[in-house]
Motif scaffolding. Structure first.
Motif, mmCIF file in Angstrom:
data_model
loop_
_atom_site.group_PDB
_atom_site.id
_atom_site.type_symbol
_atom_site.label_atom_id
_atom_site.label_comp_id
_atom_site.label_asym_id
_atom_site.label_seq_id
_atom_site.Cartn_x
_atom_site.Cartn_y
_atom_site.Cartn_z
ATOM 1 N N GLY A 59 0.803 -1.212 0.000
ATOM 2 C CA GLY A 59 0.000 0.000 0.000
ATOM 3 C C GLY A 59 0.835 1.262 0.000
ATOM 4 N N ILE A 60 1.969 1.208 -0.696
ATOM 5 C CA ILE A 60 2.826 2.389 -0.787
ATOM 6 C C ILE A 60 1.984 3.588 -1.218
ATOM 7 N N ALA A 61 1.098 3.325 -2.195
ATOM 8 C CA ALA A 61 0.250 4.383 -2.723
ATOM 9 C C ALA A 61 -0.519 5.095 -1.610
ATOM 10 N N GLY A 62 -0.980 4.335 -0.628
ATOM 11 C CA GLY A 62 -1.758 4.914 0.455
ATOM 12 C C GLY A 62 -0.929 5.898 1.274
ATOM 13 N N PHE A 63 0.265 5.489 1.654
ATOM 14 C CA PHE A 63 1.091 6.357 2.497
ATOM 15 C C PHE A 63 1.614 7.555 1.705
ATOM 16 N N PHE A 64 1.915 7.305 0.448
ATOM 17 C CA PHE A 64 2.292 8.372 -0.468
ATOM 18 C C PHE A 64 1.142 9.386 -0.565
ATOM 19 N N GLY A 65 -0.076 8.871 -0.703
ATOM 20 C CA GLY A 65 -1.255 9.740 -0.816
ATOM 21 C C GLY A 65 -1.518 10.507 0.470
ATOM 22 N N ALA A 96 -3.245 -6.148 4.349
ATOM 23 C CA ALA A 96 -3.748 -5.016 5.123
ATOM 24 C C ALA A 96 -3.288 -3.694 4.521
ATOM 25 N N THR A 97 -2.060 -3.642 4.007
ATOM 26 C CA THR A 97 -1.577 -2.367 3.473
ATOM 27 C C THR A 97 -2.282 -2.023 2.161
ATOM 28 N N ILE A 98 -2.547 -3.040 1.336
ATOM 29 C CA ILE A 98 -3.288 -2.731 0.110
ATOM 30 C C ILE A 98 -4.691 -2.284 0.505
ATOM 31 N N GLY A 99 -5.200 -2.835 1.605
ATOM 32 C CA GLY A 99 -6.493 -2.406 2.127
ATOM 33 C C GLY A 99 -6.452 -0.949 2.557
ATOM 34 N N ILE A 100 -5.395 -0.566 3.256
ATOM 35 C CA ILE A 100 -5.254 0.818 3.709
ATOM 36 C C ILE A 100 -5.249 1.761 2.511
#
Lengths: 301, 244, 323
Positions: free
Chosen positions: C42-48, C106-110
């Motif tokens: 979920g890098i995209a999530g934290f980046f976002g 879970a991270t892709i979920g986030i």
């Protein structure tokens, strides 16, 4: 009451059956090949597009022959493709750490999706065009006829899974390997055959689930990815490696998603329908916190 | 007749060498026990037979033919069955399914054999439809051994079958081992409860630091003061300290 | 200056600027995947999270979204990192004691939940329309000096992150990290609190990702839910790290610039190639071909050269000479 059943409960059961079929493949891959397969949703999408192409090719427009003839053919084609993918991309990594396989599957998710989008474009399509007949029962029950076929088909496939896992040698070996791959090897079980059987079962069911979803809604290149998280949640809820758990988990998540936007309190929906997709994630987090082995005591890694 | 022979076996995991030259054999009809302190390589020696670690020197012979470094799934097909110390049953499968899995490599009808196994382990017949994971520790060991015997193996390898069991169950397991052996299967067994194990064994080997230290018949080893002092502990040791 | 040359120069600057931001992302992922063995899908999530935090904090007040606080860049960058750190901590609390796959799920979920939130909470984020007019440092300067100056900001940040990560890698902390990754059991046996170390690695990595997100928001001057598209923001970073060499900070940077250059170049080349072989919709379809090829490149590296171009080098430990 009628509104609750017709617009929330029945759609929930339909969605739940679709999740259940998809989650069986996720949980079996998780149990037997030991990795979370991120490409499972795209397998589903690919299967749907194969079915859509067959519909165009044959010109068949009615539900029953689509489900009885075209769907099995699409399932077989999807299975063949997935077996080739296994040979090219997963088999060389069999001895690698699990997480490398997860990364490989993550890459394959995007590769399969790009093939789908390249070949079929991203415009929405339909498998079953036109207005579908509805069934009205007991004055207040009303649902599309296709829902009967979806639930019936899903139940039939689940029974088939049950039969294979309980009464066939390869099915028992699949459960054995899901219990303990190490002991399966020491017992002389041909683990490569079991792996193949797992892909066959997972890919076939994914294609079927996708076709059901496409019949119920539309064909879209992101449809598999959109239900990836609910399928993971269903597998974890049911206990990793537990096919019956995945079925139950799928139903629970599907129903919970639909019921979440019912106006339980007051007039507005309990949860903004925009967050429906978040329900699966919330259930997954709760189960991971409360009981990581899932309701059916799956593996605790 | 020699069923199994390890000839000066050397090997280990990765860069760590554990066996520095172990030799032993099992003849037809025998129960042979491996004892020794923790980390002596007892279980590792057994795993060496089963192809679970890479041997860099020496050889493993089954019926006189080399099976050195054969992977486990093939060793099974040669008629060697191995019951690991832990994780030796499929917990979510029923007792009967576990036994069926034991016969996985058989192509002939295994039903008669299944009947024999139930005769050998009557408690399993009652619980045949129950998930094996729900059984008691002693019964699980029965499932594990029964599963291995489904193949009618040339030799049975048992890795600490009594580990973690109460004294009562321990006695039962040793009785079972004797029974299996009387029915014609030679057994090679690693045991912590050296005294009891040597009591039922034809012969025994004492391994120390990955090498043979002593060998002899069960009785000889039981009566050897050095062996007694090192590994048997219990009564004899306290007897000695009493003297001193 | 010759306009064509000038165009190339601007292109080069933007290539380096975006490449630099990806290099920061890759360094963040390297703490997690390279040194700690954690798969963050979920890098995209934290980046976002970083991008939106920066956007809300630094823009001028606007009716379409909250914030507009006109905060200094440094304050917004630090806040972005803190927000991401807190969310990472909560995710880590749930998942880090479980097997690595759960963290991936879970991270892709986030990342998906984050997308739901920015799409639905229109009052805060202006929904799918996104937040525009985000200020960029030095934008008042004449072109191309402003571009060069912002590139300088990115490269300085990259150098700072690299420097800190190198110190961390060579420190006892870094050595414990790799020890845990390589053999959890023996690290546990040596009395290391594996979960705490993992948590530190995970949180630090996510904070670095948020920093890259904040930079990206300022660079693009605009964020919307597409900014956190899971493909570009998550997948490419993995490809960069695996190809460059996981557990090697130089490898992460090399991989980032290399893959970003390839990716950008293919954006120009691929449609022309497809057109040349007579394909319809070459422009749209070429994007899929590029994604497929970059995925294939990843698979080839995973199978044939999992160490990447610059394999891990162990810091020489003072204790080693003695033993």
């Amino acid at each position: 009451m009628a509104e609750f059943i017709n617009f929330y409960l029945i759609p929930g059961l339909i969605l739940g059956s679709i999740y259940a079929l998809g989650a069986i493949g996720i949980t079996m891959t998780f149990g037997i090949l030991r990795f979370a397969n991120f490409a499972h949703g795209e397998t589903m999408t690919l299967g749907v597009y194969i079915a859509w192409s067959l519909v165009q090719l044959t010109g068949i427009k009615s539900l029953v022959p689509i489900l009885l003839v075209l769907m099995p053919v699409s399932m077989m084609l999807t299975i063949m493709i997935v077996l080739l993918i296994d040979k090219a991309f997963y088999k060389p990594l069999r001895a690698s750490p699990v997480i490398i396989l997860v990364i490989a599957s993550f890459g394959l998710m995007l590769m399969i999706r790009s093939v789908t989008q390249f070949s079929w474009g991203v415009q929405l399509k339909t498998i079953l065009p036109g207005i579908q007949p509805r069934i009205n029962l007991l004055d207040f029950l009303s649902f599309p006829l296709k829902h009967v076929f979806i639930v019936g088909g899903a139940l039939l496939l689940m029974y088939a899974v049950h039969h294979v896992l309980t009464y066939t040698k390869i099915g028992k070996a699949m459960r054995a390997m899901s219990d303990s791959p190490e002991l399966a090897r020491l017992t002389g079980i041909n683990t490569e055959n079991v792996v193949m059987a797992t892909w066959v079962m997972g890919a076939g069911l994914a294609c079927a689930a996708g076709v059901f979803l496409a019949v119920d809604t539309q064909v879209d290149t992101m449809m598999g990815f959109k239900i990836l998280l609910p399928m993971f949640a269903a597998a974890i809820l049911g206990g990793v490696g537990k096919p019956y758990g995945a079925m139950a988990g799928g139903l629970v998540i599907g129903v919970a998603e639909e019921l979440s936007s019912y106006h339980w309190i007051g007039d507005g929906p309990l949860l903004n329908p925009g967050y429906k997709q978040g329900i699966a994630f919330a259930i997954m987090i709760i189960i991971l916190l409360w009981r990581p082995t899932g309701l059916f005591k799956g593996k605790s890694f | 007749m020699r069923v199994l022979e390890l000839d000066n076996v050397v090997g280990g995991y990765g860069d760590t060498q554990i066996l520095h030259g172990v030799s032993m054999h099992v003849d037809a009809g025998e129960i042979v026990v491996i004892i020794g302190p923790n980390g002596a390589g007892k279980s590792t020696a057994m795993k060496a037979v089963f192809g679970l670690l890479k041997l860099t020197d020496g050889s493993v012979l089954l019926d006189g033919e080399a099976i050195t470094n054969t992977p486990p799934e093939k060793v099974v097909r040669h008629g060697v069955c191995y019951v690991p110390q832990t994780g030796n049953i499929f917990p979510s499968l029923t007792v009967e399914e576990n036994l069926e899995m034991g016969a996985y490599v058989r192509v002939d009808d295994f039903k008669p054999r299944l009947k024999e196994i139930y005769e050998m382990f009557p408690p399993l017949l009652e619980k045949r439809q129950q998930a094996a994971g729900t059984l008691s520790g002693g019964q699980r060991q029965m499932v594990a051994m029964g599963k291995a015997l489904m193949l009618e193996p040339k030799i049975l390898l048992l890795d600490e079958p009594t580990a973690g069991l109460s004294p009562k169950f321990r006695g039962e397991i040793f009785e079972t081992v004797k029974k299996i052996n009387r029915a014609g299967t030679p057994i090679l067994m690693v045991e912590q409860n050296a005294k009891q194990a040597l009591g039922i064994a034809n012969r025994g080997y004492v391994l120390v630091d990955g090498k043979n230290r002593f060998e002899g018949t069960g009785k000889e080893l039981l009566n050897d003061p050095e062996v007694a002092e090192m590994f048997l502990g219990g009564g004899k040791q306290s007897h000695k300290t009493g003297k001193a | 200056m010759d306009p064509v040359l000038y165009g190339y120069m601007l292109y080069g600057i933007s290539l380096l600027t975006v490449g630099g931001m990806y290099a920061i992302l890759a360094l963040g992922l390297n703490v997690q995947w390279g040194f700690t063995g954690l798969f963050n899908a979920g890098i995209a999530g934290f980046f976002g999270i970083g991008a939106y935090t920066a956007a809300i904090l630094t823009t001028n007040p606007h009716a379409s979204h909250v914030g507009g606080l006109q905060m200094p860049y440094i304050v917004s960058a630090i806040t972005a990192m803190l927000v991401a750190g807190i969310i990472a901590f909560l995710v880590g609390k749930v998942c880090l004691k479980l097997r690595s796959d759960y963290l991936a799920i879970a991270t892709i979920g986030i990342a998906e939940i984050f997308r739901l939130i920015v799409n639905n909470e229109t009052w805060a984020t202006n929904g799918p329309r996104g937040i525009s007019q985000i200020p960029r440092p030095f934008e008042g300067l004449p072109e191309p000096i402003n571009q060069v100056a912002f590139l300088g900001v990115v490269l300085l940040t990259l150098a700072g992150v690299y420097w800190l990560m190198e110190i961390a890698r060579k420190s006892p902390w870094g050595r414990v990290m790799t020890a845990i990754r390589d053999n959890e059991t023996s690290a546990k046996a040596a009395g290391k609190n594996v979960e705490t170390f993992r948590m530190e690695g995970f949180v630090i990595g996510c904070m670095i990702m948020a920093l890259a997100g904040a930079l990206m928001a300022h660079y693009l001057k605009f964020v919307n839910p597409q900014t956190t598209d899971p493909l570009l923001a998550t997948f490419i970073v993995f490809v960069m790290l695996v190809i460059g060499g996981s557990a090697n900070n130089k490898g992460a940077i090399l991989g980032a610039f290399l893959v970003w250059t390839l990716w950008s170049a293919s954006e120009i080349v691929a449609p022309r190639l497809l057109e040349a072989i007579g394909m319809t919709d070459a422009g749209i379809r070429s994007a899929y071909v590029r994604i497929f090829l970059i995925g294939l490149l990843l698979q080839i590296f995973l199978q044939k050269n999992p160490q990447g171009l610059l394999p891990e080098t162990r810091p020489s430990s003072p204790g080693k000479n003695g033993s």
